[in-house]
Design a protein around this motif. Structure first.
Motif, PDB file in Angstrom:
ATOM      1  N   SER A 396      39.042  36.690  35.219  1.00 31.18           N
ATOM      2  CA  SER A 396      39.436  35.478  36.230  1.00 31.18           C
ATOM      3  C   SER A 396      37.860  34.844  36.643  1.00 31.18           C
ATOM      4  CB  SER A 396      40.018  36.088  37.497  1.00 31.18           C
ATOM      5  OG  SER A 396      38.946  37.161  38.260  1.00 31.18           O
ATOM      6  N   TYR A 425      43.272  41.514  49.835  1.00 24.30           N
ATOM      7  CA  TYR A 425      43.317  40.237  49.237  1.00 24.30           C
ATOM      8  C   TYR A 425      43.342  40.371  47.546  1.00 24.30           C
ATOM      9  CZ  TYR A 425      41.998  35.398  47.970  1.00 24.30           C
ATOM     10  OH  TYR A 425      41.882  34.476  47.528  1.00 24.30           O
ATOM     11  N   MET A 426      42.471  41.534  47.095  1.00 20.95           N
ATOM     12  CA  MET A 426      42.332  41.821  45.612  1.00 20.95           C
ATOM     13  C   MET A 426      43.611  42.602  45.174  1.00 20.95           C
ATOM     14  SD  MET A 426      39.828  40.061  44.564  1.00 20.95           S
ATOM     15  CE  MET A 426      39.742  40.729  42.944  1.00 20.95           C
ATOM     16  N   ARG A 429      46.246  40.439  43.923  1.00 15.86           N
ATOM     17  CA  ARG A 429      46.017  39.564  42.754  1.00 15.86           C
ATOM     18  C   ARG A 429      46.180  40.412  41.386  1.00 15.86           C
ATOM     19  NH1 ARG A 429      42.265  35.129  43.204  1.00 15.86           N
ATOM     20  NH2 ARG A 429      41.355  35.536  40.988  1.00 15.86           N
TER      21      ARG A 429
END
Length: 615
Positions: A396, A425-426, A429
């Motif tokens: 990414s 947050y990660m 993903r």
């Protein structure tokens, strides 16, 4: 002794020229502005000796080119340039000096355009920077639909850092000014405007540099009356104009001016502190050569053998008044921060509070990942850069440690992030690869491991480092390096970098701030396990005598770790002969194509240590 005037006709300028040059004055500022058919002039003269010089004014493009060809053939180089009018009907003025050392480049009639397009003003600035030249003088003229520039670039042997802003309105120029003067360097006073040109339609082309002329004041958008009032005020305060540029016709004329106590640059001085070691003087020489080649103001070098300090020196290459660097000063460590995190995790392994196979996200209490593989990431995989994250490579390419503002905004937090915010947050993903199947460098992996340390101990990450690792070993010169400038103390080196960005702490602000104060997107107090720790080179040497420079575990002969982030370049090395050594440098801005490079410095220091007995 100086003389200055503005708003005079070509004839008056010529009369002044004749009188002042006969009295031993020479121009340090020159501006032609207004209607080309009735151009006006502003100039500043100082009475001093110097190189032979010539000047021209009131000529068109062909006349200027003829003058240029004639005098450059005699060894003269343009030092001041100015122009007004349209591309096809412009009037030029310039001053040339003889005997200028080094390379130079001059152009007129240059269009504006993308940096990638050959021949644009933006492209020529990039070319000059890459060829180690700096913009000396510039004029902005033409029309909004056909903007033109006249400029001269001179050799920049001391690697003065500079930025050119080709075209700003008064409002946007103020924003540029506000951002530039925050950039750290000499005594935290920021970059200074060295040249501000004004077009007929009041657009500004500015140049900012990190060189030093002492106290200065800058003003723009001034009418003739405003300028005269400011001139009188600054003259009474002991300052004089070192750059005055006009733009516009008649009562619509506006001026930009820079006032200072001197127009001659302050010279840098070399100093070294800490106990000299005569048989290791070559190390001092290597550091001096590197710092002077790249304009580095502050650095340290330390060496130990078998746990005993053998060399601890600090270096300053800076203008008078810059705080002299001390061996005990703390520098931002960048990725050399990671060795403290690895040792903290190893201590938790040793105390049986963690195991290498402990799964990270379940330990933190996270559930329902965007990628089920996230729940399989182990602590050791994070340390080995095998956690499934590829911050900068073929995955990414997203490094959350430098995107803390974006994360706070995306998550609608309304406040700065914490370690757990970044982790959550990660967790939302998809991974770049399956954990344990690949090795890809990841800053985030270390931030996440820092969150694990905090979860297991119930303490802040750095408190764990301090109480369990530093205090028992009597290592004192390590701390979290504050993000904000006003939180930094006198024993912390000024971190210098050219970058600007938005604050990850003040989420409502759209004002650009220096990268070294959070504009790089990172909050040091959150990213302390991966990038935000500060220490002296001496403290790093003490630490790697006990703990691995790379990897987790005890001292690891043959291991090394380097760090690079805005405002920091660091290296820590453990050799097989019992020698540990480290350097800290307060920048990562290097002169292009110049030797010694950072790699050359490392090789030179290594060679000296290879060929010198460390007793």
């Amino acid at each position: 002794m100086f003389q200055a005037y503005h708003g005079v006709t070509s004839t008056q300028h010529q009369t002044n020229f004749n009188n002042l040059s006969a009295q031993g004055f020479r121009m340090i500022s020159l501006s032609v502005y207004g209607d080309p058919g009735d151009a006006r002039y502003a100039a500043v003269w100082v009475q001093r000796t110097g190189a032979a010089w010539v000047a021209v004014h009131g000529v068109n493009s062909e006349g200027y080119q003829s003058f240029f060809n004639n005098w450059t053939a005699k060894g003269y180089v343009p030092v001041l340039v100015s122009a007004t009018g349209t591309a096809g009907n412009a009037v030029f003025a310039a001053v040339f000096e003889q005997g200028l050392a080094g390379s130079w480049m001059a152009r007129h009639g240059v269009p504006s355009g993308p940096e990638a397009n050959a021949g644009t003003f933006q492209n020529l600035n990039k070319t000059a920077h890459n060829q180690r030249m700096a913009l000396r003088s510039v004029a902005i003229y033409g029309t909004p639909s056909d903007r033109r520039y006249m400029a001269v670039w001179h050799a920049n042997p001391g690697f003065v850092k500079w930025h050119a802003h080709p075209s700003d309105t008064g409002e946007s120029y103020q924003d540029v000014f506000n951002a530039e003067v925050q950039l750290p360097g000499y005594q935290l006073s920021g970059y200074r405007p060295s040249y501000v040109a004004v077009s007929s339609d009041h657009m500004y082309c500015s140049v900012f540099k990190d060189d030093v002329v002492g106290p200065w004041v800058a003003r723009h958008g001034m009418s003739a009356a405003d300028y005269q009032a400011e001139f009188d005020k600054q003259k009474a305060a002991g300052l004089y104009p070192i750059c005055v540029q006009g733009g516009g016709v008649g009562s619509d004329t506006r001026y930009a001016a820079i006032f200072a106590k001197q127009d001659i640059l302050m010279a840098r001085q070399w100093s070294a502190t800490g106990t000299p070691v005569p048989h290791l003087a070559a190390l001092d020489h290597a550091m001096q050569a590197f710092m002077q080649a790249h304009g580095v103001r502050a650095a340290q070098l330390a060496i130990g053998k078998n746990g005993v300090s053998k060399f601890s020196r600090a270096y300053t290459w800076a203008e008078p008044g810059y705080r002299m660097t001390q061996p005990s000063d703390r520098f931002l460590l960048a990725s050399c921060s990671k060795m403290f995190l690895e040792a903290a995790v190893q201590a938790l392994y040793d105390s049986k509070q963690l195991t290498p196979t402990t799964k990270v996200y379940p330990l933190l209490g996270f559930t329902h990942p965007a990628d089920a593989r996230s729940d399989n990431i182990t602590v050791q995989q994070l340390l080995d850069h095998m956690g499934g994250y590829d911050d900068t490579g073929t995955g990414s390419g997203f490094d959350p440690t430098y995107n803390m503002r974006k994360i706070a905004v995306d998550m609608n937090l309304g406040r700065p992030v914490t370690k757990l915010d970044v982790a959550r947050y990660m967790y939302g993903r998809v991974l770049d690869f399956a954990p344990g199947t690949n090795t890809k460098y990841s800053n985030f992996g270390y931030l996440l491991a820092g969150a694990v340390v905090e979860k297991v101990t119930g303490k802040s990450y750095f408190d764990v480092v301090k109480t369990s690792l530093l205090q028992p070993a009597s290592i004192t010169e390590v701390e979290v390096f504050p993000t904000l400038a006003n939180k930094r103390s006198s024993h912390q080196a000024i971190a210098e970098d050219e970058g600007l960005g938005l604050s990850p702490l003040d989420l409502s602000s759209t004002r650009l701030i220096p990268s070294v104060y959070g504009g790089d997107g990172e909050i040091n107090e959150v990213g302390d396990p991966n990038d935000g720790t500060g220490a002296s080179a001496h403290a790093m040497v003490q630490f790697i005598h006990l703990h691995a420079a790379w990897g987790n575990g005890p001292r690891a002969p043959g291991s090394a770790r380097s760090g690079s982030t805005p405002g920091a370049s660091t290296l820590a090395v453990s050799r097989g002969d019992g020698v540990d050594w480290a350097y800290t440098i307060n920048t990562r801005d290097w002169a292009p194509g110049v030797s010694p490079s950072l790699d050359d410095l490392g090789n030179s220091l290594t060679h000296i240590l290879d060929t010198t007995t460390i007793n």
